[in-house]
Design a protein around this motif. Structure first.
Motif, PDB file in Angstrom:
ATOM      1  N   GLY A   1     -11.580   7.105  -7.883  1.00 41.16           N
ATOM      2  CA  GLY A   1     -11.531   6.171  -6.768  1.00 41.16           C
ATOM      3  C   GLY A   1     -11.843   6.804  -5.435  1.00 41.16           C
TER       4      GLY A   1
ATOM      5  N   GLU B   1      -3.680  -3.243  -1.890  1.00 39.90           N
ATOM      6  CA  GLU B   1      -2.721  -3.733  -2.876  1.00 39.90           C
ATOM      7  C   GLU B   1      -2.920  -5.236  -3.014  1.00 39.90           C
ATOM      8  OE1 GLU B   1       1.532  -4.046  -1.495  1.00 39.90           O
ATOM      9  OE2 GLU B   1       0.770  -2.677   0.052  1.00 39.90           O
TER      10      GLU B   1
ATOM     11  N   SER C   1      -4.099   0.317  -5.343  1.00 32.17           N
ATOM     12  CA  SER C   1      -5.247   1.113  -5.753  1.00 32.17           C
ATOM     13  C   SER C   1      -5.904   1.778  -4.553  1.00 32.17           C
ATOM     14  CB  SER C   1      -6.267   0.219  -6.461  1.00 32.17           C
ATOM     15  OG  SER C   1      -7.391   0.970  -6.867  1.00 32.17           O
ATOM     16  N   ASN C   2      -6.511   2.944  -4.792  1.00 29.11           N
ATOM     17  CA  ASN C   2      -7.251   3.627  -3.730  1.00 29.11           C
ATOM     18  C   ASN C   2      -8.707   3.192  -3.708  1.00 29.11           C
ATOM     19  OD1 ASN C   2      -8.148   4.931  -6.035  1.00 29.11           O
ATOM     20  ND2 ASN C   2      -7.940   6.983  -5.193  1.00 29.11           N
ATOM     21  N   GLN C   3      -9.088   2.234  -4.562  1.00 33.39           N
ATOM     22  CA  GLN C   3     -10.454   1.728  -4.562  1.00 33.39           C
ATOM     23  C   GLN C   3     -10.469   0.227  -4.788  1.00 33.39           C
ATOM     24  OE1 GLN C   3     -12.947   2.625  -8.050  1.00 33.39           O
ATOM     25  NE2 GLN C   3     -11.101   3.412  -9.036  1.00 33.39           N
TER      26      GLN C   3
ATOM     27  N   GLY D   1      -7.453   2.156   0.904  1.00 31.02           N
ATOM     28  CA  GLY D   1      -6.896   1.581  -0.307  1.00 31.02           C
ATOM     29  C   GLY D   1      -6.473   0.143  -0.092  1.00 31.02           C
TER      30      GLY D   1
ATOM     31  N   LEU E   1      -0.515  -4.714  -7.998  1.00 32.64           N
ATOM     32  CA  LEU E   1      -1.247  -3.462  -8.176  1.00 32.64           C
ATOM     33  C   LEU E   1      -1.530  -2.808  -6.836  1.00 32.64           C
ATOM     34  CD1 LEU E   1      -3.828  -4.812 -10.771  1.00 32.64           C
ATOM     35  CD2 LEU E   1      -1.896  -3.332 -11.265  1.00 32.64           C
TER      36      LEU E   1
END
Length: 190
Positions: free
Chosen positions: A135, A68, A79-81, A66, A77
């Motif tokens: 994701g 950030e 996110s894992n993708q 992931g 933000l």
């Protein structure tokens, strides 16, 4: 689970030392990098020291965990993708990925594997497959083993724990280690 094709990419299972921590790399993905990367997808370092999506048959680091960043509007933000072409404020992005070649991962095969596959190597199947909704990666390990004296992307070291997983199941889930690490000398299959 291993009777149904439900791939989940490379999922860290354990590390012999007990520590399977992700590495944090500041500005690890170039702003506006044009290829999406999903959690559990194999990643490599390019010649600029940036994380990129790995390709089957090439040396790689490990699995994406992931990232950030602060987007161009100033919003932070996580996110894992990595969504292709994401732009971020300079100096704000942190990429998390697993890079230790001793980490043992769980991965689902694209078919049946027997106990005799322990110690052999195989390549990735569907290395970039996955869901941009969740994701999560859906890459798998191929059931076509590379054989003695050859090098694959992954070395099979055992059967993943699970009450619904057994050798010979339709989509066996196995434990593997990185065979083509960018930082370790390559070792042939046994």
């Amino acid at each position: 689970m291993s009777a149904t094709s439900a791939p989940f990419g490379l999922r860290p299972s354990f590390h012999p030392s007990g520590l399977d921590r992700a590495v944090a790399l500041a500005n690890g993905i170039a702003s506006a990098y044009n290829t999406g990367i999903l959690k559990g997808q194999p990643v490599a370092l390019d010649t600029s020291g940036n994380i990129i999506a790995a390709t089957a048959g090439s040396a790689y680091q490990g699995a994406f965990a992931g990232h950030e960043f602060t987007d161009t509007t100033g919003r932070r933000l996580v996110s894992n993708q990595w969504v292709a072409n994401t732009a971020y404020q300079a100096g704000s992005q942190v990429t998390y990925y697993y890079s230790d070649p001793n980490i043992v991962y769980d991965i689902q095969a694209n078919g049946s594997l027997a106990q005799t596959s322990i110690g052999d190597q195989a390549n990735f199947a569907s290395i970039t497959a996955g869901s941009t909704t969740t994701g999560l990666s859906q890459c798998m390990i191929s059931t076509s083993l590379v054989g003695s004296g050859a090098v694959g992307d992954l070395r099979i070291i055992g059967l993943s724990n699970g009450v619904d997983n057994a050798w010979g199941d339709a989509f066996t889930v196995v434990q593997v280690q990185v065979s083509r690490s960018q930082f370790v000398a390559t070792i042939n299959a046994i």
